[in-house]
Structure formats: C-alpha cells, structure tokens
Design an enzyme around this catalytic site. Sequence first.
Site, PDB file in Angstrom:
ATOM      1  N   CYS A 153      39.261  81.427  72.680  1.00 49.58           N
ATOM      2  CA  CYS A 153      39.662  80.941  71.350  1.00 49.58           C
ATOM      3  C   CYS A 153      38.654  80.000  70.713  1.00 49.58           C
ATOM      4  CB  CYS A 153      40.994  80.212  71.442  1.00 49.58           C
ATOM      5  SG  CYS A 153      40.873  78.780  72.520  1.00 49.58           S
ATOM      6  N   ASP A 211      19.913  46.661  42.579  1.00 49.36           N
ATOM      7  CA  ASP A 211      18.621  47.309  42.329  1.00 49.36           C
ATOM      8  C   ASP A 211      18.724  48.809  42.604  1.00 49.36           C
ATOM      9  OD1 ASP A 211      16.004  47.667  41.659  1.00 49.36           O
ATOM     10  OD2 ASP A 211      15.164  46.664  43.417  1.00 49.36           O
TER      11      ASP A 211
END
Length: 639
Positions: free
Chosen positions: A140, A498
Amino acid sequence: MANQYIKEGYMTKKSINKRTIFSPDNFKARWFTLDNVALRYYDGSLEKGKTNEKGKVEISSIKVVEEVEDGKLEGKLNTFQIGFHDSSEQHTLYITAQTDDMRKDWVQAIRDVCQSQGVEFDLKYHSGVFQRNLKRFNCCDQINKNSPGCQPTFNQPENARKQNGLAGSSTLSVRDTPLPPIPPNTPARDPRNSKTFVIALYDYQGAADGDLSITKGEEYEVIDNSKEHWWTAKNKKGEKGYIPANYVEVVTSTGLESYDWYHKNITRHRAEEMLKAEGKEGCFIVRDSSTKGMYTVSIYTKESGTMVLHYHIKQFNDGMFYISEKFKFPTIPDVIKYHKCNSGGLVVRLRSPPTGTSQPSTAGFGHDIWEIDPTELELFEELGRGQFGSVKRGKWRKNKSVAVKMMQQGMMNEDDFIDEAKTMKMLQHENLVQLYGVCSKQRPIYIVIEYMKHGSLLNYLKRQRGVILKKPNKLLDMCLQVCRAMKYLESQSFIHRDLAARNCLVGDNLVVKVGDFGLARYVLDDEYTSSSGTKFPIKWAPPEVLGYTRFSSKSDVWAFGVLMWEIFTGGDMPYGKIKNQEVVEQVVHHGKRLEKPQACPGEVYDIMMVCWEKDERNRPGFAVLENKLANLSDDDYCS
Ligand code: ADP
C-alpha cells in the site's frame, strides 16, 4: 483445561522483528505445533522431529491470520502471517510452508482455534511486507511500519467493510457491529487518554542535548506542544526529547499523512516546481486543494504542453472517492492505488512521488543551540558582498549547508543585535531565510543563516529576465511566497524595514525567501538609517517613512508593492535613473506611482496600486494581499 494437540509440521520461520523485510539470514527451519493455547516452535529436523521449544505465540494474543501475497516476498512462496499483540507491541510472525496446500491448512487450522476461543481479529492487515530499504509497505506504499492495515481481514463483515472504506464481497463474520463513521480530518487520538500522535515527514538528527532524533515515516507521541517550534515527543522505545515541530504532521483519521505522496500544505505552483524539478513521467503528489476539504492530484507528464496537470479527487454522495467517475473507491489511497496500475482517464498512470524534496530549516540547529562553535564551521567560497561585509558558503558539523555573514566591525550595533537575534531565531517560516545562530565570542562576529543556492532574488531576476518575464504565473508565485512570509512577520508584529528584491533569496525549486529582516535597526551608518541618507532605501519607502520615519507593517506593505514591481520587470530599478530627491517629490507631493510593467496583468497591477495608497490606513494587510494573489493564481483543473 489440558492442551489439545491439533496440528504439527516442519516450516520456515522468519525471526520476529516487526514486519521488516525478508532476508535469507533471518530465516530458520522449525517444528511447529498448534494446540488450543499456543502456536509453538521448536528446534528440530524432519528426521529427528522436534527438540527444544524456542518460542510461542499465545492464541489469545492473535489478531491476524492471513496469507501473504505471493510473488512479493523475494521468492518466498507459500508464506502466511500471524499478527499478535505482546504487551503493548504489535508483531508479525511470517511462516513459509512447503506447499500452498499446507499453507492453506495451517491458516485454516489457526483461524479455527482462534474462533473457538472467541478471539477477535483486527479488521485490516497488510497483505505485503514492510520493505526496510524502500521504507514502505509493498502492498500500500504506507511509510509507517506501524500503520494500520490496508486490506480487510478474512472475516470482516460487509457493513464494517463499508464503514471502514473497504471494498469486496462478504465473508465469514465474527464481529458484526458497524464501526462508527470516521470524522473528517481530526487528529488521531488514543481514545483512552487523548494522546496526540505525529508522523515524521523528514529525518532529524538530534543536534543538542535533549533533542530526540526522528525517522521519516515513524510515529511519535506528542507530550508538549506549547512551544511553537520545538515540541517534546516520545518515540516507541519511550525515549523523550525535543523535535522540530515543522518536521512532523499530526496524524488525522484520514491517515493520509503516512503516505509519501501526500503533501498537505503545498500550493499549486510549489507542486509544479517540485514535479518539474524531478522531471519524471507520471511523478505525482496529492495535496490539499485550494477548495477547502478537497484534495488534488498533480501529475507530471511530457504528454501535455503544460507538463503538470491537476485533477480534483471528488466524492459521490455515498462517500466513494474518484478522479474519473467510472472508477470509484472507498478511500483516497485506494483511488491512488488504482491509478498507479491504470491511467483510468488520467493523462498517464501515476508512478511515484518526487524523491528530491529538500528538508525544511529548523528554528536553530537544535532546540537549544544558539551560540555556534566556530570550530564546527567550515568556510568555502565567497557568495557575495553586502553592506556588512563578506558572505561565505559554509558547512556546519560537516553536513549542514549554511551561509555565513561576516559582520565587518563598526558597521552594526553588535550587542543589541546579538540580544535581538535570539528572538529572530525563533521566527520561522518556509519563506523566511532561517537564522540558525551566531558566533558572537569572536570578531568579526558571524551570523549563520540558511544557504540559498541561487543567491539574491534581484540578481536571479536579472539573470533569468528573458525567460521568466514570459511566465507571469511564476512571477505571481514569487510574489505570493514573499507575501506569505510577510503575513507571518506581520502576525508576529515584526517589521522588516528593508523589504526589497535585493534582500530576498532564491533556493531550490524556485523557492523565494525573505532575508535580512529587522537588521536595518542595528546599522550604525547614518547614510543608511536616516531617510535623507544616500543609502536609505527611499524608492521602497512610503510617505509616512519619508516624512516622519514611521515604520509599521503597513510601510512593509508599500515596499512589498515595489518588490512586486521589481519581480514583474525582471529586476529593473524602480523609477529608473530618477534621483532619490525627485522621487520623494513626485511620490509624496504629486501622487506619482510606478507604472504598470509590460509583463504585468492589470489585476496584478491593481494589487500593487493598493499597496501604494498614500494613507497607510487604506493599505490592506498581508493576509488580504495573500488572498488577492492566491485568487489570481487559483487552480484550474482537468476533468
Ligand atoms: P548584507 O546583509 O551584508 O548586505 P547580503 O545579504 O546583501 O549582505 O548578501 C550579499 C550577497 O551574498 C547576496 O547578494 C547574495 O548573493 C549572497 N548571499 C547572502 N546570503 C546568502 C544566503 N543565505 N545564501 C546564498 N547566498 C547568499
């Protein structure tokens, strides 16, 4: 009650080591006997018969008696498995019979004894084995060794099968009370004491004392999640320690977390970049869709012009899942399993998820590492030079890539910075350049940060200009990434001061991260800090900063608008060659704004324009901006 002898025989047994891979050296031939108390195994041989008892499995502890799917076990045919509980641990005993008939006889005999003793079997089991080298079950693809089974056991009644999301015909029935419906997306808890479990998405090697190393795919119990970045957790052996919270996912009842094709929080663009970087036909992931509660499969293929296609996984009213209406299944893993074998309406069949996903950064190297020992740092070539000095590529403890900023003396207020940087280390987001720590006991001090392969965003835009300007979706995705980082900083009441393309960096798969946040406050150079200085980022500053030096998250929003403009021009200088003073005049006094870049769609320019509202109160916050940007880059789907 005397032990009733039922059956005996000579078979091969794998040493019990919780569902690991078969390998020749851990198989032994044994005599097996079955009575109404236990399945026992002995030393012995076909000639001599049984001698010393080597071990047993109590009938009352058995939970699974099933055949193992043939052909999957490296040539070991006729194998069956017995799952049992021993104290709190679950084990699986694999036994190989000499013929298929013998195997069927043994399976039947053991089931019969169990049923006569009223044993309740598990509802699900793994029909394959856990392959240690591939770190997954071969039946699986689940990557957790202790994940719940993927197939119904032989005796599961039809009603439980449906509730449990399993298909198939009815068989013998032992337990016929239906299971309660599964609630959507709630954390998996132990019903007795509300424990929270997480699954590790990446390996983490504990770096500080008190850290706990974790392994991808393994489950851990969370003991304390009150700290944002470092949780305390316990492993299966009972060892406790700190783990990075962004390396684990809470296990929900969907169980999808234990599949390596599932990427919960990933946007369409990130998915595309990841799949394109891998570049393999049929490479796929499943992700949470931008439509809440839905899931999307994204697939890479050369069959289509766009390379990555997206399909919704839909659900019928009866709860069955599908991608293509004709092929519906009770669970999403079942849908995926089917489409791994059949394209079933998809452009190609699904193959495997990408392998090259890089690990996210942790907030610091370990939960308690802040001061970094310079002898543990190796320094290599210079990556660039900034206003604080040289930036070099480095390695920490020989394996972790970093960038090291060597802070030229006299350029910054070091003591204040070192104090504040401890807080900055705790700022963590997938689109923020992570600050790992400092070497502050030496001069120049080093700031150790996350290494970003493609360097500054500004240079990247300039280099890639010819290509990238033709791809507005990519540009929009860059904006969205920066916006997410800024939304996070805003939520932490942290102002960047900034924000600009030169202060963002680009990494693998076109990931963009915001860097240098907050550093501006510690710069000693007046030319940089004063709004009249020659180095002050005037072209990114709103009127209230230019006029009154009033910084806020809303001044970051203005700068973000300018950054979007930089992105959509491929790294042009805002306002071209116009001098700073003239820009102030035009912007503040005459309401002038940057023009719409050629490559920029009108709707995107509208977003820039709201970032440049003169009155900061009229500018949206980053959460609103994120929504606007995300709406523009909404998924389009194949049907
Ligand atoms: P400063 O903060 O001193 O001004 P910058 O942050 O501007 O320095 O860095 C200078 C240059 O170094 C950047 O333009 C970029 O090319 C490179 N650089 C900086 N940080 C990193 C990083 N984390 N990973 C890769 N390159 C970097």
